[in-house]
Design a protein around this motif. Structure first.
Motif, PDB file in Angstrom:
ATOM      1  N   ALA A   3       0.860  -1.196   0.000  1.00  0.00           N
ATOM      2  CA  ALA A   3       0.000   0.000   0.000  1.00  0.00           C
ATOM      3  C   ALA A   3       0.884   1.229   0.000  1.00  0.00           C
ATOM      4  O   ALA A   3       1.969   1.235   0.585  1.00  0.00           O
ATOM      5  N   PRO A   4       0.453   2.280  -0.654  1.00  0.00           N
ATOM      6  CA  PRO A   4       1.259   3.486  -0.693  1.00  0.00           C
ATOM      7  C   PRO A   4       1.402   4.102   0.684  1.00  0.00           C
ATOM      8  O   PRO A   4       0.495   4.062   1.505  1.00  0.00           O
ATOM      9  N   ASN A   5       2.555   4.663   0.940  1.00  0.00           N
ATOM     10  CA  ASN A   5       2.812   5.351   2.206  1.00  0.00           C
ATOM     11  C   ASN A   5       2.222   6.740   2.140  1.00  0.00           C
ATOM     12  O   ASN A   5       2.755   7.623   1.481  1.00  0.00           O
ATOM     13  N   HIS A   6       1.116   6.960   2.834  1.00  0.00           N
ATOM     14  CA  HIS A   6       0.406   8.227   2.727  1.00  0.00           C
ATOM     15  C   HIS A   6       1.235   9.381   3.252  1.00  0.00           C
ATOM     16  O   HIS A   6       1.191  10.465   2.728  1.00  0.00           O
ATOM     17  N   THR A   7       2.021   9.101   4.300  1.00  0.00           N
ATOM     18  CA  THR A   7       2.801  10.183   4.885  1.00  0.00           C
ATOM     19  C   THR A   7       3.892  10.649   3.943  1.00  0.00           C
ATOM     20  O   THR A   7       4.131  11.837   3.774  1.00  0.00           O
ATOM     21  N   SER A   8       4.537   9.687   3.277  1.00  0.00           N
ATOM     22  CA  SER A   8       5.650  10.048   2.407  1.00  0.00           C
ATOM     23  C   SER A   8       5.183  10.759   1.149  1.00  0.00           C
ATOM     24  O   SER A   8       5.973  11.440   0.504  1.00  0.00           O
ATOM     25  N   THR A   9       3.914  10.559   0.767  1.00  0.00           N
ATOM     26  CA  THR A   9       3.419  11.207  -0.451  1.00  0.00           C
ATOM     27  C   THR A   9       2.655  12.492  -0.155  1.00  0.00           C
ATOM     28  O   THR A   9       2.051  13.056  -1.050  1.00  0.00           O
ATOM     29  N   ARG A  10       2.686  12.915   1.091  1.00  0.00           N
ATOM     30  CA  ARG A  10       2.009  14.150   1.450  1.00  0.00           C
ATOM     31  C   ARG A  10       2.888  15.344   1.049  1.00  0.00           C
ATOM     32  O   ARG A  10       4.073  15.386   1.394  1.00  0.00           O
ATOM     33  N   PRO A  11       2.338  16.315   0.319  1.00  0.00           N
ATOM     34  CA  PRO A  11       3.168  17.450  -0.097  1.00  0.00           C
ATOM     35  C   PRO A  11       3.563  18.317   1.098  1.00  0.00           C
ATOM     36  O   PRO A  11       2.799  18.481   2.039  1.00  0.00           O
ATOM     37  N   MET A  12       4.775  18.858   1.044  1.00  0.00           N
ATOM     38  CA  MET A  12       5.236  19.762   2.102  1.00  0.00           C
ATOM     39  C   MET A  12       4.522  21.104   2.001  1.00  0.00           C
ATOM     40  O   MET A  12       4.221  21.737   3.009  1.00  0.00           O
ATOM     41  N   THR A  13       4.244  21.528   0.763  1.00  0.00           N
ATOM     42  CA  THR A  13       3.597  22.822   0.543  1.00  0.00           C
ATOM     43  C   THR A  13       2.589  22.734  -0.592  1.00  0.00           C
ATOM     44  O   THR A  13       2.639  21.815  -1.420  1.00  0.00           O
ATOM     45  N   PHE A  14       1.690  23.694  -0.618  1.00  0.00           N
ATOM     46  CA  PHE A  14       0.777  23.897  -1.747  1.00  0.00           C
ATOM     47  C   PHE A  14       1.062  25.272  -2.345  1.00  0.00           C
ATOM     48  O   PHE A  14       1.533  26.177  -1.648  1.00  0.00           O
ATOM     49  N   LEU A  15       0.769  25.396  -3.626  1.00  0.00           N
ATOM     50  CA  LEU A  15       0.945  26.676  -4.307  1.00  0.00           C
ATOM     51  C   LEU A  15      -0.423  27.205  -4.717  1.00  0.00           C
ATOM     52  O   LEU A  15      -1.085  26.622  -5.581  1.00  0.00           O
ATOM     53  N   LEU A  16      -0.863  28.285  -4.093  1.00  0.00           N
ATOM     54  CA  LEU A  16      -2.141  28.918  -4.423  1.00  0.00           C
ATOM     55  C   LEU A  16      -1.904  29.932  -5.531  1.00  0.00           C
ATOM     56  O   LEU A  16      -1.074  30.836  -5.383  1.00  0.00           O
ATOM     57  N   THR A  17      -2.618  29.778  -6.643  1.00  0.00           N
ATOM     58  CA  THR A  17      -2.327  30.598  -7.826  1.00  0.00           C
ATOM     59  C   THR A  17      -3.306  31.740  -8.056  1.00  0.00           C
ATOM     60  O   THR A  17      -3.093  32.571  -8.939  1.00  0.00           O
ATOM     61  N   GLY A  18      -4.404  31.791  -7.303  1.00  0.00           N
ATOM     62  CA  GLY A  18      -5.371  32.869  -7.499  1.00  0.00           C
ATOM     63  C   GLY A  18      -6.518  32.448  -8.394  1.00  0.00           C
ATOM     64  O   GLY A  18      -6.956  31.297  -8.359  1.00  0.00           O
ATOM     65  N   ILE A  19      -6.993  33.363  -9.215  1.00  0.00           N
ATOM     66  CA  ILE A  19      -8.144  33.089 -10.090  1.00  0.00           C
ATOM     67  C   ILE A  19      -7.625  32.695 -11.471  1.00  0.00           C
ATOM     68  O   ILE A  19      -7.089  33.533 -12.200  1.00  0.00           O
ATOM     69  N   PRO A  20      -7.745  31.427 -11.847  1.00  0.00           N
ATOM     70  CA  PRO A  20      -7.185  30.955 -13.117  1.00  0.00           C
ATOM     71  C   PRO A  20      -7.811  31.652 -14.321  1.00  0.00           C
ATOM     72  O   PRO A  20      -9.025  31.811 -14.397  1.00  0.00           O
ATOM     73  N   GLY A  21      -6.930  32.105 -15.220  1.00  0.00           N
ATOM     74  CA  GLY A  21      -7.395  32.781 -16.428  1.00  0.00           C
ATOM     75  C   GLY A  21      -7.531  34.280 -16.270  1.00  0.00           C
ATOM     76  O   GLY A  21      -7.667  35.002 -17.267  1.00  0.00           O
ATOM     77  N   LEU A  22      -7.496  34.757 -15.022  1.00  0.00           N
ATOM     78  CA  LEU A  22      -7.636  36.195 -14.784  1.00  0.00           C
ATOM     79  C   LEU A  22      -6.400  36.763 -14.067  1.00  0.00           C
ATOM     80  O   LEU A  22      -6.486  37.799 -13.408  1.00  0.00           O
ATOM     81  N   GLU A  23      -5.263  36.087 -14.227  1.00  0.00           N
ATOM     82  CA  GLU A  23      -4.047  36.525 -13.541  1.00  0.00           C
ATOM     83  C   GLU A  23      -3.661  37.958 -13.907  1.00  0.00           C
ATOM     84  O   GLU A  23      -3.201  38.725 -13.044  1.00  0.00           O
ATOM     85  N   ALA A  24      -3.858  38.329 -15.165  1.00  0.00           N
ATOM     86  CA  ALA A  24      -3.479  39.674 -15.610  1.00  0.00           C
ATOM     87  C   ALA A  24      -4.343  40.758 -14.958  1.00  0.00           C
ATOM     88  O   ALA A  24      -3.933  41.917 -14.878  1.00  0.00           O
TER      89      ALA A  24
END
Length: 315
Positions: A3-24
């Motif tokens: 079974a996959p190791n859930h702890t080892s596959t947990r991301p250290m960080t997330f990247l929040l990008t805002g509103i997709p398509g309306l970055e400008a």
């Protein structure tokens, strides 16, 4: 196969990008968001100060207003500052723990908002339909217990959702195309089935905000019947004025919330940027509108706020 190791596959960080398509347009979008946030902070703080500082307002209706104001201030502050950083500086990094903490508070405070609106509907029902029992049914002790029950319900309902996220393995992208961390936005990044997360989210939403909305609708239906039976035209107008204010707030809150909620799960053809904008508005518009609507329509609050401004101006 192991079974996959859930702890080892947990991301250290997330990247929040805002509103997709309306970055400008992020900088331009931030302008109304800043104005609404400041208005929400100032308006709700004034409501709390006025209610806390005047013993004549230590009554159920105003105490519930103060609860709503406090909830709104915290709800805005949990989401808007980080959102503005994204709008002004670009995608923002959030640790796994920070993201789950924000998710917990966003959902818990949303449930609290719904519960306070239900308590306010009950207050109006008792005041109009059974006025002789008002002081016995809504004592200060009962209001305190209601407040504790609202907080407890929110925590109890949201914690399982957080635990379900903790048990998901993440082996794909850590990019969240959103301005804040919320349950399904994180769950959709997992490389395992999220059916349980979705089912729990739907069930919890129906048993909390869904039932709140149904009970509020029943309360105002009974209130309407009682108001129409009043013989005095002036009494009917006063009752309609008070209840109309509450109904306006309730419709704005639940319309935005339910549309955003169901779009997330059943609206794949809705443009993603429209969904993200809506997800931000349903957390920001009600806290901005509540103090304005109640301040304008509730004469006791309006008079005391004007008196506070007059006092500040004189000093």
């Amino acid at each position: 196969m192991e079974a996959p190791n859930h702890t080892s596959t947990r991301p250290m960080t997330f990247l929040l990008t805002g509103i997709p398509g309306l970055e400008a347009a992020h900088v331009w979008i931030s302008i109304p968001f800043v104005l609404m946030y400041l208005l929400a902070l100032v308006g709700n703080t004034l409501v709390m100060v006025v209610v806390a500082g005047d013993r004549n307002l230590h009554k159920p209706m105003y105490l519930f207003l103060a609860m709503l104001a406090l909830n709104d201030i915290i709800l805005c502050t949990v989401t808007v500052p980080k959102m503005l950083v994204i709008f002004w500086r670009g995608p923002a990094i959030s640790t796994f723990a920070d993201c789950l903490t924000q998710m917990f508070f966003v959902h818990a405070l949303f449930l609290s908002e719904s519960a306070v609106l239900l308590a306010m509907a009950y207050d109006r029902y008792v005041a109009i339909c059974t006025p002789l029992h008002y002081t016995s049914l809504l004592t200060t002790s009962i209001i305190g217990k209601l407040g504790l029950a609202l907080v407890s319900r929110s925590v109890i309902v949201v914690i399982p959702g957080v635990l379900l996220i903790l048990h998901l393995p993440f082996c794909r992208t850590n990019v969240i195309p959103h301005t804040y961390c919320e349950n399904m936005g994180i769950a959709k990044l997992a490389c395992a089935s999220i059916t349980l997360n979705s089912v729990y989210g739907l069930t919890a939403a129906f048993l909390t905000t869904g039932m709140d909305f149904i009970l509020i609708a029943i309360s105002y239906g009974l209130i309407l019947r009682a108001v129409l039976g009043l013989s005095s035209r002036e009494a009917r107008a006063k009752a309609f004025g008070t209840c109309g204010t509450h109904i306006c707030v309730i419709l704005v809150f639940y319309t935005l919330a339910f549309f955003s909620f169901f779009t997330h799960r059943f609206g794949p053809h809705v443009p993603h940027h429209a969904h993200i904008l809506l997800a931000n508005l349903y957390l920001l518009v009600p806290p901005t509108m509540n103090p304005i609507i109640y301040g304008v329509k509730t004469s006791e609050i309006r008079v005391r706020v004007l008196g506070l401004f007059h006092l500040m101006k004189s000093s």
